[in-house]
Design a protein around this motif. Structure first.
Motif, PDB file in Angstrom:
ATOM      1  N   ARG A 255       0.847  -1.184   0.000  1.00 32.95           N
ATOM      2  CA  ARG A 255       0.000   0.000   0.000  1.00 32.95           C
ATOM      3  C   ARG A 255       0.892   1.246   0.000  1.00 32.95           C
ATOM      4  O   ARG A 255       1.632   1.487   0.963  1.00 32.95           O
ATOM      5  N   ALA A 257       3.565   1.834  -1.552  1.00 33.50           N
ATOM      6  CA  ALA A 257       4.983   1.483  -1.438  1.00 33.50           C
ATOM      7  C   ALA A 257       5.803   2.174  -2.520  1.00 33.50           C
ATOM      8  O   ALA A 257       5.359   2.324  -3.668  1.00 33.50           O
ATOM      9  N   THR A 300       9.271   3.780   1.396  1.00 35.12           N
ATOM     10  CA  THR A 300       8.016   4.413   1.824  1.00 35.12           C
ATOM     11  C   THR A 300       6.880   3.400   1.680  1.00 35.12           C
ATOM     12  O   THR A 300       6.992   2.411   0.951  1.00 35.12           O
ATOM     13  N   GLY A 301       5.766   3.691   2.367  1.00 30.20           N
ATOM     14  CA  GLY A 301       4.588   2.851   2.236  1.00 30.20           C
ATOM     15  C   GLY A 301       4.621   1.624   3.137  1.00 30.20           C
ATOM     16  O   GLY A 301       5.525   1.448   3.964  1.00 30.20           O
ATOM     17  N   GLU A 302       3.619   0.772   2.947  1.00 26.72           N
ATOM     18  CA  GLU A 302       3.470  -0.421   3.788  1.00 26.72           C
ATOM     19  C   GLU A 302       3.580  -1.692   2.957  1.00 26.72           C
ATOM     20  O   GLU A 302       3.156  -1.721   1.796  1.00 26.72           O
ATOM     21  N   VAL A 304       2.861  -5.883   3.853  1.00 28.01           N
ATOM     22  CA  VAL A 304       2.453  -6.918   4.798  1.00 28.01           C
ATOM     23  C   VAL A 304       2.800  -8.276   4.188  1.00 28.01           C
ATOM     24  O   VAL A 304       2.486  -8.502   3.018  1.00 28.01           O
ATOM     25  N   ARG A 307       8.251  -5.238   5.611  1.00 28.02           N
ATOM     26  CA  ARG A 307       9.050  -4.662   4.539  1.00 28.02           C
ATOM     27  C   ARG A 307      10.503  -5.113   4.720  1.00 28.02           C
ATOM     28  O   ARG A 307      11.185  -4.635   5.628  1.00 28.02           O
TER      29      ARG A 307
END
Length: 478
Positions: A255, A257, A300-302, A304, A307
């Motif tokens: 999300r 990323a 940056t970002g997520e 799952v 990272r």
């Protein structure tokens, strides 16, 4: 070439092969890996001398003891892996070993002028003779190889898998260049596993199998299905395995990323699903795979479940990557097949299959036990790729990323790799596949995500059209 025969250490590689090529003709030579294509081309170009048979040029018998002798009479070869010096300029590469001399010194001005003229003759001047080769794209380096061939006044150019490292739009440039060679009366021998290119370019096609010529036909007198049967000796049936019944749980989620090459990537990879990744060269396809794997981490970002900040962390999270260049990044070429298959398991602290378990996996992908102690560099491209797959199967990753999984692989091995990918997905693995071959993306993917300029340009359902993919990749609307 008439009745060409060749053996190495008592093993028959070519037997009674005939091949005739005429001026201005594009003559495709096809066959599975190990069919004898490369050996035949090396005989044409003076790398090997034939044990039997004769070669005639313009109706006169010739024989070559060295590649330079073939080059002097106008025969040039463009290898799949370029023979260029990256730190030298374009002109220096074109005239390497044949530099013009004036007053005892290399005449750089004459060299650059001649290179510029040859680039102009091809109608492509995206770079100049003084540019360093290391700054050129793969497609531009291909142009340099063609200019090298023209600089020796080549009348016959052998191209060995020339499009293997090119993206779809770059292949179009290569085809235009081949068309210009044809207009100049240059004969082209074109080796490729991509049948669409063979049918789009060739005037005639010769099929080799097990070191012998099966047939030579005008391209209009053979169908793709028939050509496959002639190459592999059997009908491959459907080109791609059936799709899965449905995707399972999300195994990996992105999300927003991004990193220095990617921005705002949203993507879910689910168990049982093959997600295709499309895009032009430089769109961020390989960068996405490396970021997910931890080789060039997201900043940056997520992501799952997590990272990864390194490759080791990526492996620990259950992520695997089949790299684009198996020889440079995927294999230890001077180690045995079995040791290569255990590389990741050993690096992961012994987690995964034992030697006996790896032997079972190698047999599952149809690598005979007798070959498992052989150095992997002696395998065909298709068998090398199977070893890379087994390397990851040995640690059973939850997510497996494929970057150009069938590049430089013959049609038989390609079908086997496709079947294995679908089998892994059906077993619950989440698979992401990058491919420059649109038919492969369309035929194998459960959905296709298109990248452009480091972003997701759009997502297409199963079996999208080539036009829909290219519209998104190039900046249009699907």
């Amino acid at each position: 070439m008439r009745g060409i025969g060749k053996s190495f250490l008592g093993v028959r590689v070519l037997s009674g092969v005939d091949l005739a090529v005429t001026a201005g003709e594009v003559h495709a030579v096809v066959g599975e890996n190990g069919a004898g294509k490369s050996t035949l081309m090396k005989i044409i170009c003076g790398v090997h001398a034939p044990d039997e048979g004769t070669i005639e040029l313009d109706g006169r018998p010739v024989s070559f003891g060295h590649p330079l002798e073939a080059q002097r009479v106008g025969i040039a070869i463009i290898h799949q892996e370029f023979n260029l010096l990256p730190e030298r300029t374009v002109a220096q590469n074109v005239f390497l070993g044949r530099e013009p001399v004036r007053r005892g010194l290399v005449d750089r001005a004459a060299m650059e002028e001649a290179t510029a003229r040859l680039l102009g003759e091809l109608g492509e001047e995206p770079f100049g003779p003084r540019d360093a080769v290391r700054r050129l794209s793969v497609a531009q380096q291909q142009i340099v190889e063609i200019v090298k061939a023209l600089s020796v006044d080549a009348r016959l150019v052998v191209m060995d898998e020339p499009s293997a490292a090119l993206a779809e739009h770059e292949v179009e440039l290569l085809h235009r260049l081949i068309g210009r060679l044809r207009e100049r009366g240059v004969a082209v021998v074109y080796i490729s596993h991509r049948l669409r290119e063979v049918f789009g370019l060739a005037d005639r096609v010769t099929v080799l199998k097990d070191g012998a010529r099966v047939t030579t036909r005008p391209i209009g007198e053979v169908t793709p299905d028939e050509l496959i049967r002639l190459m592999v000796g059997r009908d491959l049936g459907a080109c791609f395995p059936p799709r899965s019944a449905g995707a399972g749980e999300v195994r990996l989620s992105l999300r927003g990323a991004g990193n220095h090459k990617l921005r705002d990537i949203d993507l879910d990879l689910r168990a049982g699903e093959i997600v295709g990744i499309a895009g032009l060269q430089g769109s961020g396809r390989s960068a996405l795979a490396k970021a997910i794997f931890g080789a060039e981490p997201f900043t940056t970002g997520e992501m799952v479940p997590a990272r990864p900040r390194s490759v080791r962390e990526g492996v620990r999270l259950g992520i695997g990557l089949v790299t684009e260049d198996r020889k440079a990044e995927g294999l230890a070429l001077r180690q045995s097949v079995r040791d290569n298959a255990l590389l990741v398991a050993r690096a992961a602290g012994g987690r995964g299959r034992t030697r006996d378990g790896v032997r079972e996996l190698l047999e599952r992908v149809r690598l005979a036990p007798a070959r498992q102690d052989q150095e992997v560099r002696y395998l065909s491209g298709g068998n090398q790729q199977k070893v890379v797959l087994v390397k990851w199967m040995a640690v059973a990753p939850r997510v497996l990323l494929f970057d150009e999984p069938t590049r430089g692989v013959d049609v038989g091995a390609k079908a086997a790799i496709h079947d294995l990918m679908r089998e892994l997905a059906d077993g619950g693995m989440a698979i992401m596949m990058i491919s420059s071959e649109l038919p492969e993306l369309i035929g194998l993917s459960d959905r296709v995500v298109v990248l452009r300029d480091g972003r997701v340009a759009g997502t297409l359902p199963a079996e999208p059209s080539e036009e829909a993919i290219m519209r998104l990749a190039a900046g249009g609307v699907a």
